[in-house]
Design an enzyme around this catalytic site. Sequence first.
Site, PDB file in Angstrom:
ATOM      1  N   CYS A   1       0.836  -1.214   0.000  1.00  0.00           N
ATOM      2  CA  CYS A   1       0.000   0.000   0.000  1.00  0.00           C
ATOM      3  C   CYS A   1       0.870   1.263   0.000  1.00  0.00           C
ATOM      4  O   CYS A   1       1.576   1.516  -0.967  1.00  0.00           O
ATOM      5  CB  CYS A   1      -0.983  -0.031   1.160  1.00  0.00           C
TER       6      CYS A   1
ATOM      7  N   GLU B   1      -3.413  -9.080   3.047  1.00  0.00           N
ATOM      8  CA  GLU B   1      -3.328  -9.553   4.429  1.00  0.00           C
ATOM      9  C   GLU B   1      -4.566  -9.236   5.262  1.00  0.00           C
ATOM     10  O   GLU B   1      -4.699  -9.742   6.391  1.00  0.00           O
ATOM     11  CB  GLU B   1      -2.091  -8.953   5.112  1.00  0.00           C
TER      12      GLU B   1
ATOM     13  N   HIS C   1      -4.297  -4.873  -0.113  1.00  0.00           N
ATOM     14  CA  HIS C   1      -4.080  -5.476   1.209  1.00  0.00           C
ATOM     15  C   HIS C   1      -4.514  -6.934   1.208  1.00  0.00           C
ATOM     16  O   HIS C   1      -5.566  -7.280   1.755  1.00  0.00           O
ATOM     17  CB  HIS C   1      -4.853  -4.706   2.272  1.00  0.00           C
TER      18      HIS C   1
END
Length: 305
Positions: free
Chosen positions: A142, A237, A235
Amino acid sequence: MPLRLPDRLPAIDILKNENIFVMNDTRAHAQDIRPLKIVILNLMPLKITTETDLIRLLSNTPLQLDISFMKLKSHTPKNTPIEHMMMFYRDFETMRNEKFDGMIITGAPVETLEYQDVSYWDEITTIFDWARTHVTSTLYICWAAQAGLYYYYGVPKYPLDKKMFGIFPQHTLDNHLPIFRGFDEVFMMPHSRHTEIRKDDILQRPELTLIADSDESGVCIVMARGGREFFITGHMEYAPNTLDKEYRRDMGIRDDVELPRNYYLNDDPSNSPLVTWRAHANLFYNNWINYYVYQETPYDITQIG
């Protein structure tokens, strides 16, 4: 094989409840094997949440990983207890003579600032330079992806009228790359950002390879230096409820944040999120560890460079 984590790290109990095998330092010292050394520079405000999200993904590799956490000396987090930072994180200056097989640099809530206006810009660019000589492969996530692309390659970022917010389909552009081994041609990825980098700027830099993008969310993953650097604008994750928490936090406070797209069942925020990205996220991190960290790193870690 398990992950090797610092004793008493909160993520240990959280992940054990999810049936994920982790191992603390005390038990790990009995293992006669060189684990891969992974360092995480965690710039996100909610440190414990981000630690847990990343460790959850790293846990799926069959290789033993030794996880360390790095922090900036020039920035003091406001949303994480100082006791947690002192127990589990070390300043970059205390780690700069070490070498690591892999590194992850997270996003940060500073994307609307000019890079030079970020209070820790000098320190983070020093770490960027250090990573090139002390780490085999680095993931930039990011804001860190935008910052790395700007610092190394001069790629600018641009403000968005509305936050890029939701789960968006991404297209792999080279299925033969090991990082995409086992991937479908389309995969989903969460995005949560107020700025963007543009495809034309990436394509003008011969040192960069755009390897995944989206008709909706734009540039997704850029690779450089043969896989020693990956820049990820989204993202992978994120936990299932992360975008929901962000949406409810900002609702009624910001006028540039709308309902996260492709996220709630039937686009109804009274419904639970529909998780569509977890399988590819696990596969991506597993491929990164296996093909770009494990198979590229020397057995003698001091030879990294």
